[in-house]
Structure formats: structure tokens, C-alpha cells
Design an enzyme around this catalytic site. Sequence first.
Site, PDB file in Angstrom:
ATOM      1  N   GLY A  67       0.649  -1.247   0.085  1.00 37.83           N
ATOM      2  CA  GLY A  67       0.097   0.055  -0.002  1.00 37.83           C
ATOM      3  C   GLY A  67       1.014   1.219  -0.152  1.00 37.83           C
ATOM      4  O   GLY A  67       2.056   1.308  -0.300  1.00 37.83           O
ATOM      5  N   ASP A 180      -9.748   6.582   6.607  1.00 38.11           N
ATOM      6  CA  ASP A 180      -9.352   5.766   5.483  1.00 38.11           C
ATOM      7  C   ASP A 180     -10.387   4.831   4.891  1.00 38.11           C
ATOM      8  O   ASP A 180     -10.180   3.825   4.481  1.00 38.11           O
ATOM      9  CB  ASP A 180      -8.064   5.444   5.303  1.00 38.11           C
ATOM     10  CG  ASP A 180      -7.371   5.270   3.916  1.00 38.11           C
ATOM     11  OD1 ASP A 180      -7.748   5.860   3.133  1.00 38.11           O
ATOM     12  OD2 ASP A 180      -6.241   4.573   3.933  1.00 38.11           O
ATOM     13  N   LYS A 182     -12.700   3.121   2.674  1.00 31.73           N
ATOM     14  CA  LYS A 182     -12.708   3.060   1.249  1.00 31.73           C
ATOM     15  C   LYS A 182     -12.969   1.504   0.828  1.00 31.73           C
ATOM     16  O   LYS A 182     -12.684   0.662   1.802  1.00 31.73           O
ATOM     17  CB  LYS A 182     -11.479   3.747   0.514  1.00 31.73           C
ATOM     18  CG  LYS A 182     -10.055   2.807   1.015  1.00 31.73           C
ATOM     19  CD  LYS A 182      -8.821   3.438   0.554  1.00 31.73           C
ATOM     20  CE  LYS A 182      -7.531   2.426   1.034  1.00 31.73           C
ATOM     21  NZ  LYS A 182      -6.283   3.006   0.189  1.00 31.73           N
TER      22      LYS A 182
HETATM   23  P1  ADP Z   1      -4.619  -0.427   0.367  1.00 36.05           P
HETATM   24  O1  ADP Z   1      -5.666  -0.793   1.613  1.00 36.05           O
HETATM   25  O2  ADP Z   1      -4.616   0.976  -0.114  1.00 36.05           O
HETATM   26  O3  ADP Z   1      -4.793  -1.671  -0.836  1.00 36.05           O
HETATM   27  P2  ADP Z   1      -2.891  -1.729   2.362  1.00 36.05           P
HETATM   28  O4  ADP Z   1      -1.326  -1.594   2.502  1.00 36.05           O
HETATM   29  O5  ADP Z   1      -3.922  -1.584   3.343  1.00 36.05           O
HETATM   30  O6  ADP Z   1      -3.237  -0.677   0.955  1.00 36.05           O
HETATM   31  O7  ADP Z   1      -3.019  -3.248   1.855  1.00 36.05           O
HETATM   32  C1  ADP Z   1      -1.942  -3.786   0.737  1.00 36.05           C
HETATM   33  C2  ADP Z   1      -2.739  -5.226   0.192  1.00 36.05           C
HETATM   34  O8  ADP Z   1      -2.833  -5.975   1.436  1.00 36.05           O
HETATM   35  C3  ADP Z   1      -4.017  -4.888  -0.263  1.00 36.05           C
HETATM   36  O9  ADP Z   1      -4.289  -5.865  -1.464  1.00 36.05           O
HETATM   37  C4  ADP Z   1      -5.019  -5.380   0.747  1.00 36.05           C
HETATM   38  O10 ADP Z   1      -6.188  -6.032   0.260  1.00 36.05           O
HETATM   39  C5  ADP Z   1      -4.285  -6.905   1.661  1.00 36.05           C
HETATM   40  N1  ADP Z   1      -4.506  -6.634   2.915  1.00 36.05           N
HETATM   41  C6  ADP Z   1      -4.541  -5.587   3.761  1.00 36.05           C
HETATM   42  N2  ADP Z   1      -4.616  -6.281   5.056  1.00 36.05           N
HETATM   43  C7  ADP Z   1      -5.182  -7.688   4.828  1.00 36.05           C
HETATM   44  C8  ADP Z   1      -5.768  -8.352   5.866  1.00 36.05           C
HETATM   45  N3  ADP Z   1      -5.749  -8.295   7.174  1.00 36.05           N
HETATM   46  N4  ADP Z   1      -5.784  -9.544   5.246  1.00 36.05           N
HETATM   47  C9  ADP Z   1      -5.824  -9.981   3.918  1.00 36.05           C
HETATM   48  N5  ADP Z   1      -5.251  -9.266   3.254  1.00 36.05           N
HETATM   49  C10 ADP Z   1      -5.102  -7.709   3.604  1.00 36.05           C
HETATM   50 MG    MG Z   2      -5.569  -1.212   3.371  1.00 30.21          MG
END
Ligand code: ADP
Ligand code: MG
Length: 346
Positions: A67, A180, A182
Site C-alpha cells: 500500500g 481511510d 474506502k
Molecule cells: P490498500 O488498503 O490501499 O490496498 P494496504 O497496504 O492496506 O493498501 O494493503 C495492501 C494489500 O494487502 C491489499 O491488497 C490489501 O487487500 C491486503 N491486505 C491488507 N490487510 C489485509 C488483511 N488483514 N488480510 C488480507 N489482506 C490484507
Molecule cells: Mg488497506
Amino acid sequence: EEFNASVRSGESLSGSGSTDSGGCQRGDSLDLSNKGDSRWPRQNSLSMKEWDIPYDELRLFEVIGTGRFGTVYRGSWHGAVAVKVLHVHSLSDDCVPLDTFKHEVATFRKTRHENLVLFMGACMKPPRLAIVTSLCKGMTLYTHIHLRKDKFTANKSVIVAQQISQGMGYLHARGIIHKDLKTKNIFLENGKVVITDFGLFSVTKLCFGNNLRGDSLGIPAGWLCYLAPELCRALTPHASLILPFSKATDVYAFGTVWYELLCGEYPFKSQPPEAVIWQVGKGVKQSLASMQASRDIKDILMLCWSYRSHERPDFPALLSTLQKLPRKRLARSPSHPVHLSRSADS
Ligand code: ADP
Ligand code: MG
């Protein structure tokens, strides 16, 4: 320990039990919880003891995604977890990010709700901060809507929106602003909504405040349309740390999620950021003229997107509005069963 965390902010125990303070039979748990509460803001040391999860106990497997502020790994800690590692470039200059991080972690520990990701703990090993949550199964609403182009019927959208309202209502009741909200932070697990990344925005911004792209606004695509007018108006280069997030800005963001569910695209689609900021800041809303939806469904959108923040409903009000929406009796073809029936029949 976990029990204490949940008791911590509850008033119910304090008046019960024996009469004088501190002497009651449940004093142990009360004492612990009180300490836990007051310790966080005061302590500035970087000792590992404060952290729930020692970094060494974590095993990191593959990267799930990257992210804006960190990398999310599939990991293991007493079972499958998601580990968000925030890459902090420098810990030496000041400990404000760490204090903020600790404070927010203390807040997350108090969250337990069906529609919120399970926060399991945090750990810190310079130069890394990590947040450990349960691993979400299923896909994000973003993936469903924008990548797979899955269609959400009005009924299905209502059920999803109700669950989001329930989770968000809980967060707000606990004094936590998501900041945040979304579709990328909302998972759908077998029809159950799971909201992630609540309250993380400020700490990640703090850690990366200097990293944001120079004098540009550093606005990622698909973020802007969640920002309420008052946030758009506050957007200036370097001002991202002091954006006036509030419960009402979360409700505005919810409006955008509601629009995505119903329309399958972002509001202000394919307009340049400057144009969106200018319009939203002046109170212009995405037109709903071509949208196929009933009046009451559109009314929810318009209310959430109210220019004046105090005119936006709160989540309990949204929930009751959503629950009152007439539910269309859609012909359900047996080959496409609706998997969301669990909370539909309430
Ligand atoms: P964003 O929310 O902007 O996509 P993040 O850094 O929060 O960026 O997430 C990066 C990736 O990791 C995304 O594809 C998200 O769906 C996945 N992700 C985040 N948290 C979890 C979680 N608890 N379980 C599974 N996948 C996750
Ligand atoms: Mg996220």
C-alpha cells in the site's frame, strides 16, 4: 489480558463489587486495565516490552500487497495473520510517530466487532513498525466492484452497507475515526463485511510525512473521491498531517462506498484530481441523473455527501434508514443464490 482490554473503557465494573475503590475482589483486573490505559500516552521509551508481539515470534511469508505506507505480508503468529509492516525511514529524529503509533495501538486493542478486522497486536523493531491482524479471506469490495466488475443488486448493496454502518457505528461509539474508509479497506468474506485499517491513517502519514512526493499533493488515484469538502479544502502540499478528519468525514467516505456499490465506478470518474478537488471543495456533487436507483437510495447518497458536515447523518441513523428501505422481492434464480441472506432477514 484481552478481557481487560475490553473492560478497560467500560464503566460497568467500577460501580459494582465492594464499596471502597481498589479493594474489591475484582481489583486485579481493574488495576491492570487502569495501568494499561494510562501507560500508553505517558511512556516514551522504545523498549520491546510494551509491544504485544515480539518481532521474533512473527513469521513472514509472501507479500500480499504494498500500500501507500507499508507492505502487507501473509504471516504466522499462532495461526494465519496479516502483518502490515510500516517502513519508517528514520526513527532517530523524534518519537512523535512512535507515540502516535502506541496510542493508536492502544485504541485498536479495544475494538472487537464482527465487522471489524481482528486486531491481534503490534510489534516494533527499528526501523520497523508492524501491525498484526487476522488474515482476511475473500476479496475487497474494490476487487469485486472495480476489478471483477461484479454487479451488486440494490438488495445486496443494502446488506453490505448495513454491515459497514454497523462496524463504523461501533468504531465511532468508541471514539475512533477511521480516516481511510474506502472499498480497498472493506473485505467481503462469504457475505460478511470486514473493515480494515481503521485509525491508521495518521500514524502512517506521520511515519511517511517527509516521504510524500515533494510539492505535489501526492494524491493516489482512488483516494480523492472519499474526501469530504472540508478535507479537500484543507489539501495543500505538506498539509496532509493536519487534515480535519472527523466522524462526518467518515460518513462522507461511506457515501462514496455506497455510490461505488450501486454504480460500479468511482464518482468523478476519469476527472483529473485538480478538477475533483475544486468541485468538491465548492460543494459540487457527482450527478446522479443517469443512476438507476430509487429516490430513497439516492437520498442517502446526497445526505452523506452533504457539503456541511453537520448535515450528514451518523452511522446509527444511516443504519436505521437502510433497514427501512423497501426490499425488492427479486426473483432469485437457483443457479445464482444470494449468499448474503444471513443478515438480510432481520
Ligand atoms: P490498500 O488498503 O490501499 O490496498 P494496504 O497496504 O492496506 O493498501 O494493503 C495492501 C494489500 O494487502 C491489499 O491488497 C490489501 O487487500 C491486503 N491486505 C491488507 N490487510 C489485509 C488483511 N488483514 N488480510 C488480507 N489482506 C490484507
Ligand atoms: Mg488497506
